[in-house]
Motif scaffolding. Structure first.
Motif, mmCIF file in Angstrom:
data_model
loop_
_atom_site.group_PDB
_atom_site.id
_atom_site.type_symbol
_atom_site.label_atom_id
_atom_site.label_comp_id
_atom_site.label_asym_id
_atom_site.label_seq_id
_atom_site.Cartn_x
_atom_site.Cartn_y
_atom_site.Cartn_z
ATOM 1 N N TYR A 325 0.856 -1.188 0.000
ATOM 2 C CA TYR A 325 0.000 0.000 0.000
ATOM 3 C C TYR A 325 0.890 1.235 0.000
ATOM 4 O O TYR A 325 1.422 1.640 1.036
ATOM 5 C CB TYR A 325 -0.938 -0.015 1.210
ATOM 6 N N LEU A 326 1.071 1.813 -1.172
ATOM 7 C CA LEU A 326 1.998 2.924 -1.355
ATOM 8 C C LEU A 326 1.292 4.255 -1.133
ATOM 9 O O LEU A 326 0.097 4.407 -1.418
ATOM 10 C CB LEU A 326 2.600 2.890 -2.757
ATOM 11 N N GLN A 327 2.047 5.222 -0.656
ATOM 12 C CA GLN A 327 1.493 6.550 -0.423
ATOM 13 C C GLN A 327 1.455 7.332 -1.732
ATOM 14 O O GLN A 327 2.495 7.616 -2.321
ATOM 15 C CB GLN A 327 2.335 7.308 0.602
ATOM 16 N N PRO A 328 0.252 7.687 -2.208
ATOM 17 C CA PRO A 328 0.172 8.470 -3.447
ATOM 18 C C PRO A 328 0.795 9.849 -3.252
ATOM 19 O O PRO A 328 0.760 10.419 -2.165
ATOM 20 C CB PRO A 328 -1.337 8.563 -3.707
ATOM 21 N N PHE A 329 1.389 10.366 -4.312
ATOM 22 C CA PHE A 329 2.050 11.670 -4.334
ATOM 23 C C PHE A 329 3.333 11.695 -3.508
ATOM 24 O O PHE A 329 3.938 12.748 -3.358
ATOM 25 C CB PHE A 329 1.098 12.789 -3.857
ATOM 26 N N GLY A 330 3.717 10.548 -2.971
ATOM 27 C CA GLY A 330 4.978 10.443 -2.245
ATOM 28 C C GLY A 330 5.829 9.334 -2.817
ATOM 29 O O GLY A 330 6.848 9.569 -3.454
ATOM 30 N N LEU A 370 4.330 -7.601 8.792
ATOM 31 C CA LEU A 370 4.922 -6.295 8.521
ATOM 32 C C LEU A 370 3.905 -5.359 7.872
ATOM 33 O O LEU A 370 3.173 -5.752 6.960
ATOM 34 C CB LEU A 370 6.130 -6.438 7.595
ATOM 35 N N ALA A 371 3.871 -4.124 8.341
ATOM 36 C CA ALA A 371 3.151 -3.035 7.671
ATOM 37 C C ALA A 371 4.119 -1.862 7.633
ATOM 38 O O ALA A 371 4.437 -1.270 8.666
ATOM 39 C CB ALA A 371 1.882 -2.663 8.417
ATOM 40 N N THR A 372 4.641 -1.568 6.461
ATOM 41 C CA THR A 372 5.717 -0.594 6.325
ATOM 42 C C THR A 372 5.161 0.826 6.288
ATOM 43 O O THR A 372 4.423 1.187 5.367
ATOM 44 C CB THR A 372 6.529 -0.868 5.044
ATOM 45 N N CYS A 373 5.489 1.602 7.299
ATOM 46 C CA CYS A 373 5.186 3.041 7.370
ATOM 47 C C CYS A 373 3.709 3.321 7.094
ATOM 48 O O CYS A 373 2.849 3.024 7.907
ATOM 49 C CB CYS A 373 6.100 3.795 6.415
ATOM 50 N N TYR A 374 3.390 3.881 5.940
ATOM 51 C CA TYR A 374 2.030 4.303 5.592
ATOM 52 C C TYR A 374 1.029 3.136 5.639
ATOM 53 O O TYR A 374 -0.164 3.344 5.877
ATOM 54 C CB TYR A 374 2.052 4.924 4.193
ATOM 55 N N GLU A 375 1.521 1.918 5.459
ATOM 56 C CA GLU A 375 0.624 0.757 5.450
ATOM 57 C C GLU A 375 -0.127 0.571 6.764
ATOM 58 O O GLU A 375 -1.208 -0.016 6.790
ATOM 59 C CB GLU A 375 1.407 -0.517 5.138
ATOM 60 N N VAL A 376 0.439 1.065 7.868
ATOM 61 C CA VAL A 376 -0.215 0.865 9.155
ATOM 62 C C VAL A 376 -1.570 1.563 9.208
ATOM 63 O O VAL A 376 -2.448 1.186 9.988
ATOM 64 C CB VAL A 376 0.701 1.351 10.303
ATOM 65 N N ALA A 377 -1.782 2.570 8.351
ATOM 66 C CA ALA A 377 -3.071 3.262 8.311
ATOM 67 C C ALA A 377 -4.128 2.488 7.536
ATOM 68 O O ALA A 377 -5.314 2.830 7.608
ATOM 69 C CB ALA A 377 -2.898 4.653 7.692
ATOM 70 N N VAL A 378 -3.716 1.458 6.810
ATOM 71 C CA VAL A 378 -4.624 0.706 5.935
ATOM 72 C C VAL A 378 -5.122 -0.539 6.672
ATOM 73 O O VAL A 378 -4.325 -1.368 7.122
ATOM 74 C CB VAL A 378 -3.908 0.309 4.627
#
Length: 516
Positions: A325-330, A370-378
């Protein structure tokens, strides 16, 4: 006067909700803020010039509520790219609250509209968290309740249930104060008190230490990052060296953890193409004598990947997790050519490709989710890993770009909520802080400061329970959202009759010719 007072209340309500989020964590202000928002939407006594706000005015109130909240919550977004993109994001996110305000004023006209409004609030939060480009779940209302009693509901329905309970409690209190009819006051009191009672009961019934299936000695390394004076390539190698040095120092202290978690981007130099980076990582792994989960950048036939790789002291690199789950615009730039017309910052965004899989790896014999960085919000990230067999979780993250802002604390609150939701201990490993050890009840036993090199080591529980949120969380959320859609349709149908009555009265016809 209320044409000025209502917008002021709506904006103030958003500001109050902001203070429920970390690092302030004044969870009760989240409830107070939503209660104030409901008061801004609701009819007032007949003596006021516009005691019954219309749908258009409601849209404005919803927008102002959300804009005040997001402008206060998201300044960290502009830490790297400047104020304009951050403000644009806040304005865009606030647009989702236009219909929240519209349906809020319609529901507020109904005797028990405060019961349905929480579902409407969730329905638009659901859309904002998924559309467009995967949405932006970072701003969900539930994250602000991590230190309040409603947090325990996360194990039963995830952040969606916590969010609905928050709005229901707030609207219940607001209606209780405003209502005069005994039956309506009874319903309002139930809405105000029952969610908290269920939250406290869920906390009391949560699994205790006896539910553990084992223990593991885990370590999180925060190597820190150089903050000035190095070019890009030298900076990346210095970050890797810092994490190697902290790991070696931990080994020299006599600690022998079962596994070690490094942060996201702890080796921005790809060890599969750079022999020097591979040698440094091998040095750290051999010194500690345990599997080390390393955050790095890899590339395959699809493109660049943000990857966590398990390096074992005996077998070398093994299982991996490509960030899904990648962060859009980042991390990637949707519609790059189009947005390039508006900002030169577009080309600073990455071009990573999403991975697949469950997020489960094995650090030695330990099934680690594992949930890498932004993934923890998903929601799906950790739920999928736990469903696949993860008995402990980790959030490796790189927050160095965001300095001393609230970002790292907001993210830690999400990891704490995920611990409760999944009934798992969570290890937060950050490049520059704040790293933490979190127990399944969401409590933080250790944490680091920002821009401080450190190593955290703790014996953490392993669990194999599957909470209702893991099993049925997505279904529960869909049902709540469907309820919100039904509430919106119901409000439209019932307010059409009221509109017809007012139109007929203005034309001199008896009001009884229309139904309400």
């Amino acid at each position: 006067m209320d044409k000025l007072l209502r917008p002021a209340l709506a904006a103030a309500s958003g500001a109050l909700v902001y203070f429920s989020y970390a690092p302030h964590s004044l969870w009760y202000l989240g409830i107070a803020g939503i209660a104030l928002f409901w008061c801004a939407l609701a009819p007032w006594p007949s003596g006021w010039p516009s005691a019954r706000p219309g749908a258009r005015f409601g849209a404005l109130l919803g927008f102002l509520h959300a804009l005040a909240l997001y402008l206060a919550l998201l300044p960290w977004v502009g830490e790297f790219v400047g104020a304009a993109p951050y403000i644009a994001l806040a304005v865009f996110l606030a647009l989702y609250s236009l219909p929240v305000g519209v349906f809020g004023v319609l529901l507020a006209r109904r005797p028990l509209g405060f019961v349905a409004f929480p579902l409407v609030y969730l329905a638009w939060e659901f859309l904002r968290s998924r559309l467009p480009f995967g949405g932006f779940p970072w701003v969900c209302l539930a994250w602000g309740q991590i230190d309040g009693p409603l947090r325990h509901l996360a194990a039963w329905g995830g952040p969606a249930l916590v969010g609905v309970a928050t709005v229901l409690t707030a609207c219940g209190f607001a209606a209780l104060i405003a209502s005069r009819r005994p039956t309506r006051r009874a319903a309002a009191a139930a809405c105000a008190l029952v969610p908290t009672a269920f939250g406290l009961a869920a906390g009391a019934a949560a699994p205790g230490p006896g539910e553990n299936t084992g223990e593991v000695r885990a370590a999180a390394i925060q190597g820190n990052v150089p903050r000035m004076g190095l070019d890009f390539n030298a900076q990346r190698r210095a970050v890797l060296a810092n994490h190697v040095n902290e790991t070696v120092a931990l080994a020299e202290s006599g600690e022998r953890p079962d596994f070690v978690v490094w942060p996201e981007n702890s080796s921005d130099v790809n060890p599969f193409t750079d022999s020097a980076a591979a040698q440094l990582i091998s040095q750290a792994v051999e010194a500690i004598g345990a599997p080390v989960v390393v955050g790095t950048i890899t590339r395959d036939e699809v493109g660049a990947r943000n990857t966590m790789v398990v390096f074992d002291p005996e077998t070398g690199p093994g299982e991996y997790h490509h960030k899904k789950y990648l962060q859009p615009f980042g991390e990637y730039m949707p519609m790059r050519d189009f947005f390039r017309h508006f900002s030169s910052y577009v080309d600073m965004a990455g071009d990573f490709k999403p991975g697949a899989g469950s997020g489960l790896v094995h650090a030695g014999a330990v099934p680690l989710g594992l949930a890498t960085c932004y993934e923890v919000a998903v929601d799906a990230a950790y739920r999928t890993a736990v469903d696949a067999g993860a008995r402990i979780l980790a959030t490796p993250t790189n927050n160095a770009t965001f300095g001393f802002t609230d970002m790292t604390y907001q993210q830690m609150a999400m990891s704490r909520m995920r611990a409760i939701e999944t009934d798992r201990a969570v290890i937060v490993a950050a490049t520059s802080g704040s790293s933490a050890m979190i127990l399944p009840d969401g409590s933080v036993t250790q944490k680091t400061g920002i821009f401080e090199p450190a190593a955290l080591v703790e014996t953490l529980p392993l669990r194999d329970t599957l909470t209702p949120a893991v099993r049925f969380g997505a279904l529960i959320e869909w049902l709540l959202v469907a309820g919100g859609a039904g509430a919106m349709l119901w409000s439209l149908v019932h307010n059409r009759g009221g509109y017809a009555a007012r139109r007929n009265q203005a034309a001199g016809e008896p009001a009884g010719n229309a139904t309400s």
